[in-house]
Design a protein around this motif. Structure first.
Motif, PDB file in Angstrom:
ATOM      1  N   ASN A  60       0.883  -1.080  -0.075  1.00 18.73           N
ATOM      2  CA  ASN A  60       0.000   0.090  -0.078  1.00 18.73           C
ATOM      3  C   ASN A  60       0.951   1.282  -0.157  1.00 18.73           C
ATOM      4  N   LEU A  61       1.929   1.173   0.688  1.00 20.10           N
ATOM      5  CA  LEU A  61       3.047   2.398   0.764  1.00 20.10           C
ATOM      6  C   LEU A  61       3.469   2.719  -0.690  1.00 20.10           C
ATOM      7  N   LYS A  62       3.739   1.588  -1.438  1.00 18.61           N
ATOM      8  CA  LYS A  62       4.363   1.679  -2.706  1.00 18.61           C
ATOM      9  C   LYS A  62       3.208   2.365  -3.590  1.00 18.61           C
ATOM     10  N   ASN A  63       1.926   1.805  -3.641  1.00 24.57           N
ATOM     11  CA  ASN A  63       0.988   2.478  -4.220  1.00 24.57           C
ATOM     12  C   ASN A  63       0.691   3.774  -4.139  1.00 24.57           C
ATOM     13  N   ILE A  64       0.568   4.057  -2.694  1.00 25.04           N
ATOM     14  CA  ILE A  64       0.275   5.542  -2.433  1.00 25.04           C
ATOM     15  C   ILE A  64       1.387   6.373  -2.629  1.00 25.04           C
ATOM     16  N   ARG A  65       2.627   5.749  -2.647  1.00 31.66           N
ATOM     17  CA  ARG A  65       3.580   6.960  -3.080  1.00 31.66           C
ATOM     18  C   ARG A  65       3.639   7.223  -4.444  1.00 31.66           C
ATOM     19  N   VAL A  66       3.150   6.331  -5.368  1.00 32.75           N
ATOM     20  CA  VAL A  66       3.081   6.846  -6.789  1.00 32.75           C
ATOM     21  C   VAL A  66       1.948   7.582  -6.882  1.00 32.75           C
TER      22      VAL A  66
ATOM     23  N   ASN B 175       1.056   9.898  -4.771  1.00 35.00           N
ATOM     24  CA  ASN B 175       1.473  11.032  -4.041  1.00 35.00           C
ATOM     25  C   ASN B 175       2.528  11.776  -5.202  1.00 35.00           C
ATOM     26  N   GLU B 176       3.370  11.163  -6.018  1.00 34.35           N
ATOM     27  CA  GLU B 176       4.054  11.680  -6.952  1.00 34.35           C
ATOM     28  C   GLU B 176       3.125  12.209  -8.118  1.00 34.35           C
ATOM     29  N   ILE B 177       2.068  11.641  -8.460  1.00 37.74           N
ATOM     30  CA  ILE B 177       1.102  12.131  -9.408  1.00 37.74           C
ATOM     31  C   ILE B 177       0.557  13.410  -8.973  1.00 37.74           C
ATOM     32  N   VAL B 178      -0.042  13.280  -7.737  1.00 32.26           N
ATOM     33  CA  VAL B 178      -0.695  14.522  -7.262  1.00 32.26           C
ATOM     34  C   VAL B 178       0.210  15.808  -6.816  1.00 32.26           C
ATOM     35  N   SER B 179       1.363  15.302  -6.564  1.00 35.33           N
ATOM     36  CA  SER B 179       2.255  16.456  -6.285  1.00 35.33           C
ATOM     37  C   SER B 179       2.444  17.047  -7.557  1.00 35.33           C
ATOM     38  N   ASN B 180       3.055  16.422  -8.598  1.00 33.78           N
ATOM     39  CA  ASN B 180       3.152  16.940  -9.864  1.00 33.78           C
ATOM     40  C   ASN B 180       1.872  17.801 -10.480  1.00 33.78           C
TER      41      ASN B 180
ATOM     42  N   ASP C  49      -5.048  18.034  -1.129  1.00 34.92           N
ATOM     43  CA  ASP C  49      -5.035  16.735  -1.766  1.00 34.92           C
ATOM     44  C   ASP C  49      -3.696  16.167  -1.444  1.00 34.92           C
ATOM     45  N   VAL C  50      -2.825  16.875  -1.723  1.00 33.39           N
ATOM     46  CA  VAL C  50      -1.318  16.837  -1.209  1.00 33.39           C
ATOM     47  C   VAL C  50      -1.183  16.393   0.154  1.00 33.39           C
ATOM     48  N   ASP C  51      -1.761  17.148   1.017  1.00 34.38           N
ATOM     49  CA  ASP C  51      -1.544  17.169   2.461  1.00 34.38           C
ATOM     50  C   ASP C  51      -2.427  15.819   2.874  1.00 34.38           C
ATOM     51  N   ARG C  52      -3.388  15.418   2.402  1.00 31.34           N
ATOM     52  CA  ARG C  52      -4.131  14.290   2.725  1.00 31.34           C
ATOM     53  C   ARG C  52      -3.309  12.983   2.521  1.00 31.34           C
ATOM     54  N   ILE C  53      -2.557  13.053   1.240  1.00 35.18           N
ATOM     55  CA  ILE C  53      -1.935  11.897   0.901  1.00 35.18           C
ATOM     56  C   ILE C  53      -0.648  11.719   1.839  1.00 35.18           C
ATOM     57  N   LYS C  54       0.002  12.750   2.023  1.00 34.27           N
ATOM     58  CA  LYS C  54       1.125  12.714   3.180  1.00 34.27           C
ATOM     59  C   LYS C  54       0.670  12.350   4.465  1.00 34.27           C
ATOM     60  N   VAL C  55      -0.497  12.649   4.814  1.00 37.09           N
ATOM     61  CA  VAL C  55      -1.290  12.033   6.186  1.00 37.09           C
ATOM     62  C   VAL C  55      -1.269  10.434   5.772  1.00 37.09           C
ATOM     63  N   ASN C  56      -1.786   9.909   4.808  1.00 35.69           N
ATOM     64  CA  ASN C  56      -1.914   8.698   4.826  1.00 35.69           C
ATOM     65  C   ASN C  56      -0.557   7.906   4.815  1.00 35.69           C
ATOM     66  N   ILE C  57       0.502   8.504   4.152  1.00 34.11           N
ATOM     67  CA  ILE C  57       1.611   8.065   4.211  1.00 34.11           C
ATOM     68  C   ILE C  57       2.400   7.891   5.278  1.00 34.11           C
TER      69      ILE C  57
ATOM     70  N   ALA D 106     -12.955  10.037 -11.254  1.00 32.93           N
ATOM     71  CA  ALA D 106     -13.112   9.817  -9.589  1.00 32.93           C
ATOM     72  C   ALA D 106     -12.351  10.779  -8.645  1.00 32.93           C
ATOM     73  N   ALA D 107     -12.873  11.014  -7.672  1.00 32.27           N
ATOM     74  CA  ALA D 107     -12.135  11.975  -6.637  1.00 32.27           C
ATOM     75  C   ALA D 107     -11.095  11.204  -5.952  1.00 32.27           C
ATOM     76  N   LEU D 108      -9.835  11.980  -5.646  1.00 34.02           N
ATOM     77  CA  LEU D 108      -9.145  11.391  -4.887  1.00 34.02           C
ATOM     78  C   LEU D 108      -9.311  11.006  -3.530  1.00 34.02           C
ATOM     79  N   THR D 109     -10.601  11.366  -2.981  1.00 33.99           N
ATOM     80  CA  THR D 109     -11.119  10.915  -1.814  1.00 33.99           C
ATOM     81  C   THR D 109     -11.612   9.447  -1.912  1.00 33.99           C
ATOM     82  N   ASP D 110     -12.439   9.055  -3.070  1.00 32.07           N
ATOM     83  CA  ASP D 110     -12.517   7.763  -3.384  1.00 32.07           C
ATOM     84  C   ASP D 110     -11.699   6.874  -3.425  1.00 32.07           C
ATOM     85  N   LEU D 111     -10.407   7.521  -4.121  1.00 30.25           N
ATOM     86  CA  LEU D 111      -9.345   6.264  -4.334  1.00 30.25           C
ATOM     87  C   LEU D 111      -8.428   5.956  -2.933  1.00 30.25           C
TER      88      LEU D 111
END
Length: 449
Positions: free
Chosen positions: A166-172, A174-179, A190-198, A403-408
């Motif tokens: 899951n970390l591998k997937n969410i880091r991918v 995170n890279e997409i959303v950061s770009n 959205d970026v902060d939400r992913i960082k919290v999950n990581i 689909a929204a990031l929240t759904d993902l």
């Protein structure tokens, strides 16, 4: 030249050490449950101590048996009589003894009839058998502990693998959303939400790593293995779940249970204790024999020499006989001891009945838990597959802007929960399987699986 030789030696040393390290790494085989149990049976300190009790029981039997064997002892004495007594006979006094005398003797005694000794022999043998049963129960307890620890480690490792994926997937992601954020196509929240999950996943991963280390140390301790030893478990053992068959009624199940065998042996010991107390009423008969050799003289120097002095005397004496002891009255002490022994026996009978009820309950509960665990495994496996499909579909929709990031993130969390629930169901199945084998008196079959 010396420098060249030194360099060559260093290179050879490094090469040898490297080759040895590669060999050691390749030689380390995964620790299967069977190997772990075999190691524990040979090295666990509780098992070693239990078998020392067995060895001590053998010596206890030998000690009690000695009371039924002939008892032989020797004696010696040297006396100086500064004042010698006299015997008056027919108006004349006769001196009794000499200033110096010495005696050497030997005594033999043999129990002919002693009910307490005979009962004690039976009790000693029963005690030795009790220690043997206690050692077997200790083995079963160690097997249960080692197997439970083993499967708990596998579950934690499986959950760790899930988090890594899951970390591998969410880091991918995170890279997409950061770009996207840098290009103005995504929000900072959205970026902060992913960082919290990581961060949460990384914290969970760290806790699981520490938990695995603690469980591995506990496993090694229960096995009697040095804590610093590195181990690698065979993970496929957790994933293999056999089909559940019918639970056929086993009429010999209770006879195999070591707990009941121990209580039955305890009842036997308490019965022998009652009989030993009752044996105090019985008379005892023993054979006794002794021989003494006496030397008397007026001078110390003649004691151990052949002398023709008329005032020196040597003679022997022997006795053979039977001693009969008949108890008559001891203030009702024997009756009181018999009463206490009878109460202890009745209490042990109640313990035996309660233990049978408890073991039957454990057996029925283990069957139910095993069925529930297997049903949970099937449903969680389907749920995990469905969660995987939903996650992949949501991820595809997110990539296409549907689909929204929240759904993902929600589907990713749901997949993680489903995967962890599945591995937990596997653990519950294995623990229930261990309990069922234990309640059937077949827990040692884990060694041969």
């Amino acid at each position: 030249m010396n420098i060249l030789n030194m360099n060559i030696r260093k290179i050879l040393t490094v090469a040898i050490v490297g080759l040895w390290g590669i060999h050691a790494a390749s030689a380390q085989e995964p620790l299967t449950l069977k190997k772990a149990l075999q190691y524990a049976l040979e090295n666990n300190e509780s098992i070693k101590k239990a078998y020392l009790d067995v060895e001590g029981g053998k010596h206890q039997v030998a000690e009690v048996r000695a009371n039924a064997l002939p008892q032989v002892e020797g004696s010696a004495a040297l006396n100086y009589n500064p004042v010698i007594g006299k015997l008056v006979f027919a108006g004349q006094s006769v001196t009794i003894g000499q200033p110096w005398d010495s005696r050497f003797g030997a005594q033999l005694s043999q129990q002919v009839f002693n009910q307490q000794v005979f009962t004690g022999l039976k009790a000693a043998q029963a005690t030795s058998d009790y220690y043997r049963l206690a050692a077997n129960m200790t083995e079963e307890q160690v097997i249960e502990t080692v197997a439970s620890n083993y499967y708990q480690i596998l579950v934690n490792r499986e959950q760790l693998s899930v988090i890594d994926t899951n970390l591998k997937n969410i880091r991918v992601i995170n890279e997409i959303v950061s770009n996207q954020y840098q290009n103005g196509l995504a929000k900072k929240i959205d970026v902060d939400r992913i960082k919290v999950n990581i961060t949460n996943l990384e914290n969970q991963r760290e806790e699981l790593i520490n938990g695995v280390s603690l469980l591995e140390n506990q496993l090694k301790f229960s096995m009697g293995m040095p804590i610093e030893t590195q181990i690698t478990l065979a993970e496929e053992e957790l994933k293999e779940v056999p089909k559940l068959g019918d639970f056929a009624e086993d009429s010999s199940r209770l006879d195999r249970l070591i707990e009941l065998q121990l209580l039955n042996k305890q009842l036997e010991l308490l019965d022998l204790q009652y009989k030993a107390n009752k044996a105090e009423y019985f008379p005892t008969l023993s054979l006794v024999s002794n021989y003494n050799y006496t030397t008397m003289t007026d001078k110390f120097g003649y004691l151990y020499k052949n002398s023709e002095s008329p005032i020196a005397a040597t003679f022997g004496a022997a006795v053979v006989g039977l001693n009969l002891r008949i108890p008559i009255f001891n203030g009702f002490a024997t009756r009181a001891r018999m009463g206490k022994a009878k109460v202890d026996y009745l209490k042990a009978e109640q313990d035996l009945f309660n233990m049978k009820q408890s073991l039957n309950l454990a057996n029925e509960n283990a069957k139910i838990q095993l069925k529930n665990a297997l049903n949970t495994i099937r449903s969680q496996r389907e749920n995990m597959q469905l969660a995987q499909e939903v996650y992949e579909s949501t991820q595809n929709n997110y990539n296409n802007g549907l689909a929204a990031l929240t759904d993902l993130l929600d589907t990713e969390n749901a997949l993680t929960q489903a995967q962890n629930s599945y591995t937990q169901a596997l653990l519950n199945y294995k623990i229930a399987e261990i309990q069922l084998k234990k309640s059937n008196g077949q827990i040692k079959s884990l060694i041969n699986e």
